[in-house]
Scaffold this motif. Structure first.
Motif, short mmCIF file in Angstrom:
data_model
loop_
_atom_site.label_atom_id
_atom_site.label_comp_id
_atom_site.label_asym_id
_atom_site.label_seq_id
_atom_site.Cartn_x
_atom_site.Cartn_y
_atom_site.Cartn_z
N ALA A 1 8.49 2.80 -4.92
CA ALA A 1 8.10 1.56 -4.24
C ALA A 1 6.79 1.03 -4.82
O ALA A 1 6.10 1.70 -5.60
CB ALA A 1 7.96 1.79 -2.74
N ILE A 2 6.47 -0.19 -4.41
CA ILE A 2 5.21 -0.87 -4.75
C ILE A 2 4.55 -1.30 -3.43
O ILE A 2 5.22 -1.85 -2.56
CB ILE A 2 5.46 -2.11 -5.62
CG1 ILE A 2 6.20 -1.75 -6.90
CG2 ILE A 2 4.15 -2.84 -5.92
CD1 ILE A 2 6.86 -2.96 -7.57
N ILE A 3 3.27 -1.04 -3.31
CA ILE A 3 2.48 -1.60 -2.20
C ILE A 3 1.43 -2.52 -2.80
O ILE A 3 0.55 -2.07 -3.54
CB ILE A 3 1.79 -0.52 -1.35
CG1 ILE A 3 2.82 0.40 -0.70
CG2 ILE A 3 0.91 -1.17 -0.27
CD1 ILE A 3 2.20 1.54 0.10
N ALA A 4 1.54 -3.81 -2.52
CA ALA A 4 0.55 -4.79 -2.97
C ALA A 4 -0.24 -5.29 -1.77
O ALA A 4 0.30 -5.37 -0.65
CB ALA A 4 1.23 -5.95 -3.69
N VAL A 5 -1.50 -5.62 -2.01
CA VAL A 5 -2.42 -6.00 -0.93
C VAL A 5 -2.87 -7.44 -1.13
O VAL A 5 -3.21 -7.85 -2.24
CB VAL A 5 -3.65 -5.06 -0.92
CG1 VAL A 5 -4.62 -5.46 0.19
CG2 VAL A 5 -3.21 -3.61 -0.77
N ASP A 6 -2.87 -8.20 -0.04
CA ASP A 6 -3.45 -9.55 -0.04
C ASP A 6 -4.96 -9.40 0.17
O ASP A 6 -5.43 -9.32 1.31
CB ASP A 6 -2.84 -10.40 1.07
CG ASP A 6 -1.36 -10.63 0.89
OD1 ASP A 6 -0.87 -10.62 -0.25
OD2 ASP A 6 -0.67 -10.85 1.92
N LEU B 1 13.30 -1.14 -6.67
CA LEU B 1 12.20 -0.51 -5.95
C LEU B 1 11.96 -1.18 -4.60
O LEU B 1 12.21 -2.37 -4.43
CB LEU B 1 10.91 -0.62 -6.78
CG LEU B 1 10.94 -0.02 -8.19
CD1 LEU B 1 9.63 -0.30 -8.91
CD2 LEU B 1 11.24 1.46 -8.14
N GLY B 2 11.45 -0.40 -3.66
CA GLY B 2 10.98 -0.97 -2.41
C GLY B 2 9.68 -1.72 -2.63
O GLY B 2 8.93 -1.42 -3.56
N LEU B 3 9.41 -2.69 -1.76
CA LEU B 3 8.20 -3.50 -1.88
C LEU B 3 7.59 -3.72 -0.49
O LEU B 3 8.28 -4.19 0.42
CB LEU B 3 8.51 -4.84 -2.53
CG LEU B 3 7.35 -5.82 -2.73
CD1 LEU B 3 6.26 -5.22 -3.62
CD2 LEU B 3 7.85 -7.14 -3.31
N ILE B 4 6.32 -3.35 -0.36
CA ILE B 4 5.60 -3.49 0.90
C ILE B 4 4.44 -4.46 0.69
O ILE B 4 3.67 -4.33 -0.26
CB ILE B 4 5.08 -2.14 1.40
CG1 ILE B 4 6.25 -1.22 1.76
CG2 ILE B 4 4.15 -2.32 2.62
CD1 ILE B 4 5.83 0.22 2.06
N GLU B 5 4.31 -5.42 1.60
CA GLU B 5 3.19 -6.34 1.60
C GLU B 5 2.14 -5.85 2.60
O GLU B 5 2.37 -5.87 3.81
CB GLU B 5 3.62 -7.76 2.00
CG GLU B 5 2.46 -8.74 2.05
CD GLU B 5 2.80 -10.08 2.67
OE1 GLU B 5 1.94 -10.98 2.61
OE2 GLU B 5 3.91 -10.23 3.21
N ASP B 6 1.01 -5.41 2.09
CA ASP B 6 -0.12 -5.09 2.96
C ASP B 6 -0.88 -6.40 3.20
O ASP B 6 -1.75 -6.79 2.44
CB ASP B 6 -1.02 -4.05 2.32
CG ASP B 6 -2.19 -3.65 3.20
OD1 ASP B 6 -2.48 -4.38 4.17
OD2 ASP B 6 -2.84 -2.63 2.92
N SER B 7 -0.49 -7.06 4.28
CA SER B 7 -1.12 -8.33 4.66
C SER B 7 -2.07 -8.12 5.83
O SER B 7 -2.24 -9.00 6.68
CB SER B 7 -0.05 -9.38 5.00
OG SER B 7 0.99 -8.83 5.78
#
Length: 385
Positions: A135-140, A160-166
């Motif tokens: 997975a990928i965790i990207a942060v705003d 891949l899974g994708l998580i938005e850390d908003s």
């Protein structure tokens, strides 16, 4: 520009805090209504708050929990991340965005950031993908969104899974889409320094029924839907939030346009006051971004060292100005150095930004006098180091 300290007479000696929540009678009345009733937890305020959050972000599900960290942990578990997996993420963030990967037994793989947006670099993400990547965790970062169209394309291409850390970006829009609506799951956080608060709290947001169902179970000790209090379908956690927190949150969501507007006005006031200070770089905002301001962070130019930045922080604090170094790089925290062998210069862009960043006092009800005093003290401190 050669800095000259302005001889501004202070009209107040009161310290100016780094952050301050914006609470009115609407919030106080909502909380008192719950306190005067028979149900403080697992009651109707939780569902009401979740509905407001889902509507705000434009998604089907919101699952309220006791912190943004808990929401991240549930999001990671919802994607099936486990021991032996790798999850690609940014070193320039609050530590929870990588700790949640370790909670699941997986390994955080850091990549460097874009020097303008300060968010994760999609090209670096794609280069870091291996057969172990899950997975990928990207942060705003600071409220500015990552390049979500590119990240979604990369995640889809590689399965891949994708998580938005908003956690820092409620109310932000990117190319017409709201923060909290990207990836397989997203999270919000509601600590008192955020755009809105529940005191402590967070939420997972998703359009996926399976992730929402699992999160609702795991936040509540693994209980299944409709089962008894002592029936546990799976391993879970006590990540519940209360009706007290959710009542406060619902009132804040109702006021969100006002809260965001106030913060934007303060940010614009800072921008104007700092426009001619050549030693300072202010927040970049990309085209097609409507940014929700979490913090007001400036960067010293490259002629300044980390030690000089730290001296400026000390001077500001001595003069009653709340400030901080946003963010220390995660990979250089003691645990990450010891556990994963990270060292300085691993991610030079993130480290350079980190060494020169200063978070200034920022909250929606800051006065013109307060912002002017902060800028006066900042320019004075810069001239003294």
């Amino acid at each position: 520009m050669t800095l000259k300290t302005r001889n501004t007479q202070k009209t107040t000696s009161e310290p100016i805090p780094l952050a301050r929540p914006d609470i009115t009678d609407l919030e106080r009345d909502a909380v008192m209504k719950v306190l005067e009733g028979p149900v403080l937890s697992l009651g109707p305020e939780i569902g009401r708050f979740e509905s407001l959050l889902a509507e705000q972000a434009g998604v089907r599900h919101a699952v309220a929990v006791n912190s943004g960290t808990s929401a991240l942990h549930l999001a990671v578990l919802g994607l099936g991340v486990e021991a032996g997996d790798e999850v690609i993420t940014t070193p320039f963030s609050f530590v929870a965005s990588s700790n949640c990967i370790i909670f699941a037994g997986a390994k955080p793989i850091f990549v460097d950031i874009d020097p303008q947006t300060l968010c994760i670099d999609p090209d670096a993400v794609e280069q870091a993908i291996t057969p172990r990547t899950k997975a990928i965790i990207a942060v705003d970062v600071f409220g500015h969104p990552a390049e979500w169209d590119r990240l979604e394309e990369i995640a889809k291409k590689h399965g891949l899974g994708l998580i938005e850390d908003s956690a820092e970006s409620i109310g932000t829009t990117y190319k017409g889409r709201k923060a909290g609506s990207f990836g397989d799951a997203a999270i919000f956080a509601f600590y008192p320094n955020k755009q809105m608060t529940t005191g402590e709290g967070g939420a997972l947001l998703t359009d996926r029924d399976d992730i929402a169902e699992l999160a609702r179970s795991m936040r509540n000790q693994g209980r299944g839907e409709g089962t008894g209090w002592l029936s546990h379908a799976r391993l879970g956690f006590n990540y519940r939030t209360s009706d007290i927190n959710c009542a406060l949150g619902s009132a804040q969501v109702q006021r969100l346009p006002e809260l965001l507007g106030n913060r934007t006005r303060v940010a614009e006031r800072y921008n104007g006051l700092l426009a001619n200070v050549s030693e300072i770089e202010t927040q970049y905002i990309a085209p097609e971004v409507d940014m929700s301001w979490f913090v007001y962070v400036v960067r010293l130019d490259r002629s300044f060292s980390r030690n000089q930045r730290d001296s400026i922080l000390r001077l500001l604090r001595d003069r009653g100005i709340g400030c901080s170094n946003y963010f220390p790089c995660i990979h250089l925290e003691p645990y990450y150095r010891t556990e994963f062998g990270h060292k300085p210069d691993d991610f030079p862009i993130a480290e350079s930004i980190s060494d020169r960043s200063i978070a200034l006092p920022f909250f929606g009800r800051m006065t013109e006098e307060e912002t002017a005093r902060v800028v006066d003290e900042l320019t004075r401190a810069i001239a003294e180091v």
